[in-house]
Write an enzyme that holds these catalytic residues in place. Sequence first.
Site, mmCIF file in Angstrom:
data_model
loop_
_atom_site.group_PDB
_atom_site.id
_atom_site.type_symbol
_atom_site.label_atom_id
_atom_site.label_comp_id
_atom_site.label_asym_id
_atom_site.label_seq_id
_atom_site.Cartn_x
_atom_site.Cartn_y
_atom_site.Cartn_z
ATOM 1 N N ARG A 1 -1.227 76.101 72.410
ATOM 2 C CA ARG A 1 -1.057 74.910 73.251
ATOM 3 C C ARG A 1 -2.427 74.505 73.787
ATOM 4 O O ARG A 1 -3.259 75.361 74.106
ATOM 5 C CB ARG A 1 -0.100 75.168 74.421
ATOM 6 C CG ARG A 1 1.356 75.384 74.017
ATOM 7 C CD ARG A 1 1.966 74.117 73.421
ATOM 8 N NE ARG A 1 3.373 74.260 73.064
ATOM 9 C CZ ARG A 1 3.816 74.643 71.873
ATOM 10 N NH1 ARG A 1 2.952 74.951 70.913
ATOM 11 N NH2 ARG A 1 5.110 74.730 71.627
ATOM 12 N N GLU B 1 -1.655 64.957 74.366
ATOM 13 C CA GLU B 1 -1.077 64.632 73.054
ATOM 14 C C GLU B 1 -0.166 63.426 73.184
ATOM 15 O O GLU B 1 0.773 63.461 73.986
ATOM 16 C CB GLU B 1 -0.309 65.845 72.519
ATOM 17 C CG GLU B 1 -1.202 67.051 72.279
ATOM 18 C CD GLU B 1 -0.446 68.265 71.738
ATOM 19 O OE1 GLU B 1 0.765 68.154 71.457
ATOM 20 O OE2 GLU B 1 -1.068 69.330 71.607
ATOM 21 N N HIS C 1 -0.709 68.280 66.044
ATOM 22 C CA HIS C 1 0.348 69.224 66.420
ATOM 23 C C HIS C 1 1.469 69.168 65.372
ATOM 24 O O HIS C 1 2.637 68.995 65.694
ATOM 25 C CB HIS C 1 0.895 68.905 67.816
ATOM 26 C CG HIS C 1 1.553 70.088 68.467
ATOM 27 N ND1 HIS C 1 1.626 70.241 69.828
ATOM 28 C CD2 HIS C 1 2.165 71.187 67.950
ATOM 29 C CE1 HIS C 1 2.255 71.369 70.123
ATOM 30 N NE2 HIS C 1 2.589 71.963 68.995
#
Length: 203
Positions: free
Chosen positions: A121, A150, A169
């Site tokens: 993360r 993000e 991601h």
Amino acid sequence: LSGKLFIKDDLVRSGQWNDRTNHMGFGLTNKVLGIIGCGSIGSELIKLSTNFFGKIISYDPFVSETEMNKKGAKKVGFLDLAKQSDFVVVLCNLNENTNGLIDKSFFENMKPTSFFINVSRGPVVKENDLIAALEKNIIQGAGLDVMNNEPINQDNKLLSLNNTILTPHALCWTDECFSEIANEAISSILNFIDNKPINNKVN
């Protein structure tokens, strides 16, 4: 990253084929892989990486030295991992103890030839400290599937650096991965209805 593939791809597309000799790759077989977080995913990475790297080390305060050895890695301290690794891969959970775990001090302890990879993360890493380490060539490069924000802000300095590989991601977004997820979910529901054991049950 280690093969400088993005740079070499650009050489071909821009007609600079012979400049390839200025961009030698970085082999793995004698290198040290350092893994931060040796849980389920870290354990799988060890299995996948054993034949590629000369040595695998890991930092995880919740895994004993004996258990770590059984998994195939040597247990080391946090900054020792930074100092010894040629490749650092972050796989720990994001929580109050790991938020901002990777900071300026960690990067300054890494080798100038080393690479940093984060697939956990974004907030585990102090992003401005990583950017500074990349800009000042404190480390050689970074591969990031996760960022602090993000989607990433378009003015983020990471986007302008040529020693990074950035993905949205989405590394696990493959047909095989999502087919397996669906199959296991459906099987678990049917097993629950039929009062049969459920694989990977979390109580």
